[in-house]
Write an enzyme that holds these catalytic residues in place. Structure first.
Site, PDB file in Angstrom:
ATOM      1  CG  ASP A  32      -2.273   0.593   0.940  1.00 47.51           C
ATOM      2  OD1 ASP A  32      -2.627   0.702  -0.248  1.00 47.51           O
ATOM      3  OD2 ASP A  32      -2.997   0.958   1.892  1.00 47.51           O
ATOM      4  CG  ASP A  81      -7.999   0.538   2.696  1.00 51.09           C
ATOM      5  OD1 ASP A  81      -6.915  -0.067   2.648  1.00 51.09           O
ATOM      6  OD2 ASP A  81      -8.268   1.516   1.977  1.00 51.09           O
TER       7      ASP A  81
END
Length: 371
Positions: free
Chosen positions: A186, A265
């Site tokens: 990420d 997420d």
């Protein structure tokens, strides 16, 4: 760096709704994973057993995700119709999976008769399942026509819950490996991809809209009502909330702007929550005395992980507001969820048990013997 008073934007209706929805979906995903596992164990239906990741699979997920991200970055316009069709099928099946427990509950509460209609793929197909399938397909069709953000979120939530229920982590060791790899993944694709590819790959892919195949077909056939079909679609791979939700709006923002949170997420921390929730359930079930049961009931890891998730999510949104730039949410979510679980388990001298995971139980041994 923006002034600190701008953190009051976190109190905007869109921000509060996003935070509450993400926390609720993450917890619901873990709870559904636990109930699905108990359902499979009770019915001894190992044909639909969930996938338990091993070390090599955990390492492959970030690599496969990176390849998919680059593919979407360079070829999204060419494959958007195919991606939309695949997403529609996945959304319908996920929504069917999520609605099934509620239909079963209603059927049992009211004593409804649910006759078998046919058999498909060696499984019985009932009338209730047929109705649920029609409802799921109908909702997906409504999303394809309208592209409404509420339907997008509904389908995205169902995909997240289905993913967490079917893809499991065996222990904290594999969980830590996966989360650390995705933590690096990420950060790289949000902060450093522009140096290598000339654009922020993660943000570019996250903000792309897919061409609507329904609109394309209707336009080619000159069908009536074409103006009612949206040309572009937000794919249900993220939650989106309009910034003017309930009249609230960040000054300077456009009325059509959205706040976004990727499904990853929620799904990735949700896998950790599912792991610790199953551990909590097993500890409560195997408690030798009422005192042990009451102690474990008051010290469940799920609440530490869930609180950490909420804190990490708020921190990620606050960082985005203060820096006025996209933030990799896992940069904040991985330490805030994994950290408390490891620390609390270490203080309770249960880290080794969590780290290695449970040994095979009797049902697992029976399944292995059958295989």
């Amino acid at each position: 760096m923006e002034p600190l008073w701008k953190l009051t934007y976190l109190l905007e209706p869109a921000s509060v709704t996003l935070i509450l929805t993400a926390v609720a979906v993450t917890f619901a995903s873990a709870l559904r994973a636990l109930n699905y596992g108990k359902e499979m164990e009770r019915n001894r239906d190992f044909s639909e057993a969930s996938i338990t990741l091993d070390r090599s699979q955990a390492l492959m997920i970030p690599l496969a995700s990176s390849c998919s991200l680059l593919l979407m970055f360079y070829l999204f316009a060419s494959v958007s119709h195919l991606v939309t069709a695949f997403t529609a099928i996945a959304s319908a099946s996920s929504l069917f999976f999520c609605l099934t427990p509620y239909a079963t509950y209603v059927k049992s509460q009211f004593g409804l008769v649910d006759p078998f209609v046919s058999r498909c793929c060696s499984k019985s197909f009932t009338r209730m399942q047929g109705i649920l399938l029609l409802v799921s397909v109908g909702i997906v069709c409504a999303w394809l026509v309208s592209g409404h953000w509420i339907l997008n979120n509904l389908l995205g939530i169902s995909i997240c819950i289905a993913f967490v229920s079917h893809v499991r982590l065996p222990n904290i060791k594999i969980c830590s490996l996966l989360l650390v790899c995705l933590f690096v993944y990420d950060i790289f694709w949000v902060f450093f991809s522009e140096r290598f590819f000339g654009a922020n790959v993660m943000v570019s892919v996250a903000t792309q809209q897919a061409s609507n195949p329904v609109h394309t077909v209707a336009n080619s056939l000159s069908l009536p009502g074409l103006q009612l079909i949206t040309k572009k679609l937000e794919l249900p791979v993220k939650l989106v909330f309009p910034r003017n939700l309930m009249g609230g709006m960040v000054p300077g923002s456009n009325a059509v702007e959205f706040m976004m949170l990727g499904l990853g997420d929620m799904a990735i921390p949700g896998m950790l929550l599912a792991l610790v929730l199953c551990f909590d359930h097993r500890k409560s079930r195997d408690a030798l005395s009422p005192m042990d049961a009451s102690f474990s009931k008051g010290h469940k890891y799920i609440w530490f992980a869930l609180a950490g998730y909420a804190i990490g999510l708020v921190t990620a949104l606050a960082a985005g507001i203060l820096t006025h730039s996209p933030q990799p949410a896992l940069l904040y979510l991985v330490p805030s969820t994994l950290g408390p679980v490891i620390f609390i388990s270490w203080t309770k001298k249960e880290l080794l048990e969590l780290w290695e995971g449970p040994g095979p139980n009797s049902s697992d041994k029976a399944h292995l013997m059958e295989v």
